[in-house]
Design an enzyme around this catalytic site. Structure first.
Site, PDB file in Angstrom:
ATOM      1  N   CYS A 167       0.814  -1.229   0.000  1.00  0.00           N
ATOM      2  CA  CYS A 167       0.000   0.000   0.000  1.00  0.00           C
ATOM      3  C   CYS A 167       0.844   1.274   0.000  1.00  0.00           C
ATOM      4  CB  CYS A 167      -0.995  -0.015   1.161  1.00  0.00           C
ATOM      5  SG  CYS A 167      -0.272   0.149   2.810  1.00  0.00           S
ATOM      6  N   HIS A 203      -2.800   1.354   6.732  1.00  0.00           N
ATOM      7  CA  HIS A 203      -3.122   1.262   5.311  1.00  0.00           C
ATOM      8  C   HIS A 203      -3.314   2.655   4.718  1.00  0.00           C
ATOM      9  CE1 HIS A 203      -4.292  -0.950   1.733  1.00  0.00           C
ATOM     10  NE2 HIS A 203      -5.237  -0.042   1.540  1.00  0.00           N
ATOM     11  N   HIS A 250      -5.776   2.004  -4.585  1.00  0.00           N
ATOM     12  CA  HIS A 250      -4.781   1.484  -3.633  1.00  0.00           C
ATOM     13  C   HIS A 250      -4.361   0.068  -3.988  1.00  0.00           C
ATOM     14  CE1 HIS A 250      -7.787  -0.828  -0.843  1.00  0.00           C
ATOM     15  NE2 HIS A 250      -8.274  -0.727  -2.049  1.00  0.00           N
TER      16      HIS A 250
END
Length: 344
Positions: A259, A308, A320
């Site tokens: 991420c 995240h 993402h």
């Protein structure tokens, strides 16, 4: 004459015990038979557990990324210090050589003083502290000896700093190894759960993930959201060019990403350097707590521990790298617990 005695009958107590044991065995067997089918988790239960393990793996991944970033920084700092020490040692040697040449000239002329003789065979620190020794040296020699002292102190400090950083580097490498094992352990546990499914169940989960990736990679209505800046627009465009690239823990491009690897790589393409981990990226700009105030290219931070990160894509969507087993794709911002946005 044959005996007609009856065979000895088992006692009533023994019969009762045997009967009870047999009944218990039958009951346990029945329970085991009835419980066996329910012990195996369903496909959905396995998927829920696997998703949780992937989330835990991502948490460990961001800590792994942080340790890796620290290791690389320490290695650069140590290399710089070692180069400085090497240059400083050369300067120190030159200063000593110059004093040595002066002493040799004095020796040939028979004018070398005792303090300089002592210096040539030992450390000058002891002599400069004594006025009587300084009085016997020329002003030029005193200045040269002071420079040597300063250079010696400087080198000692740099060597001590390098030693401390080397210890820190060793500890960081140990931490890096632990985090890597933690990630691998979570992924192996998830894979073990997936392997417990039937071929049909595994195919169904794979098909579900594939559909999610396909539907989130094309025909996504991003609305008419305005980019946060020209560089944010450039970073977002770079991230869009990687749609479909696989998630790989610890990866930061150009062919696979985790991420924070995606966001840091994309901003680098726009000429902006941001930290490597999601937790550090959370502090890399102005925080935006209202989803309605987000603009394209803003970073979006998820989960309470900030493990995240993705790009705000507009119209309630984020772009993402979700987790292991998926690819870079669009998803609804509401699929994860939103914390805040970050405008770089």
């Amino acid at each position: 004459m044959a005996s007609h005695r009856r065979p000895k009958q088992p006692s009533r107590a023994r019969v009762t015990v045997l009967t009870t044991a047999a009944a218990a065995a039958v009951a346990i067997s029945a329970q085991a038979a009835n419980a066996a089918p329910s012990e195996k988790p369903s496909k959905d239960e396995v998927k829920t557990k696997v998703d949780k393990l992937y989330e835990q793996a991502e948490q460990a991944t961001e800590k792994y990324n942080g340790a890796k970033e620290k290791q690389e920084k320490l290695q650069k700092e140590i290399s710089t210090i070692q180069d400085d020490v090497a240059r400083g040692q050369e300067e120190l040697n030159e200063l000593r050589d110059s004093i040595g040449l002066a002493a040799a000239a004095q020796y040939r002329s028979g004018t070398i003083d005792s303090s300089l003789q002592l210096f040539l065979s030992s450390n000058p620190d002891d002599y400069l502290d004594k006025a009587s020794a300084a009085d016997q040296l020329s002003a030029q020699q005193v200045e040269a000896l002071k420079k040597i002292q300063e250079k010696q102190r400087e080198l000692a400090q740099e060597r001590a700093e390098a030693s401390d950083k080397l210890k820190d580097l060793a500890a960081t490498r140990t931490e890096l190894g632990k985090k890597k094992k933690e990630v691998q352990s979570k992924l192996a546990e998830a894979q073990k759960l997936l392997n417990s499914l039937t071929a049909a169940e595994k195919a169904a989960i794979a098909a579900e993930d594939a559909r999610a990736s396909r539907s989130a990679s094309s025909r996504v209505d991003l609305g008419n959201s305005t980019p946060a800046s020209s560089r944010a627009a450039a970073a977002f465009s770079a991230a869009q060019s990687k749609i479909g690239s696989p998630y790989v823990y610890g990866a930061s491009g150009p062919s696979s990403f985790d991420c924070s690897g995606l966001t840091s790589w994309a901003y680098a393409q726009a000429g902006v350097s941001i930290p490597r981990t999601s937790q550090a990226q959370a502090n890399a700009g102005t925080r935006i707590y209202s989803q309605s105030a987000l603009q394209v290219g803003d970073l979006v931070i998820f989960y309470g521990d900030l493990h995240h990160v993705g790009f705000y894509a507009g119209n309630g969507q984020v772009l993402h790298a979700p987790r292991t087993g998926t690819v870079v794709r669009y998803e609804s911002i509401n699929n994860m617990p939103f914390q805040f946005g970050v405008r770089i």
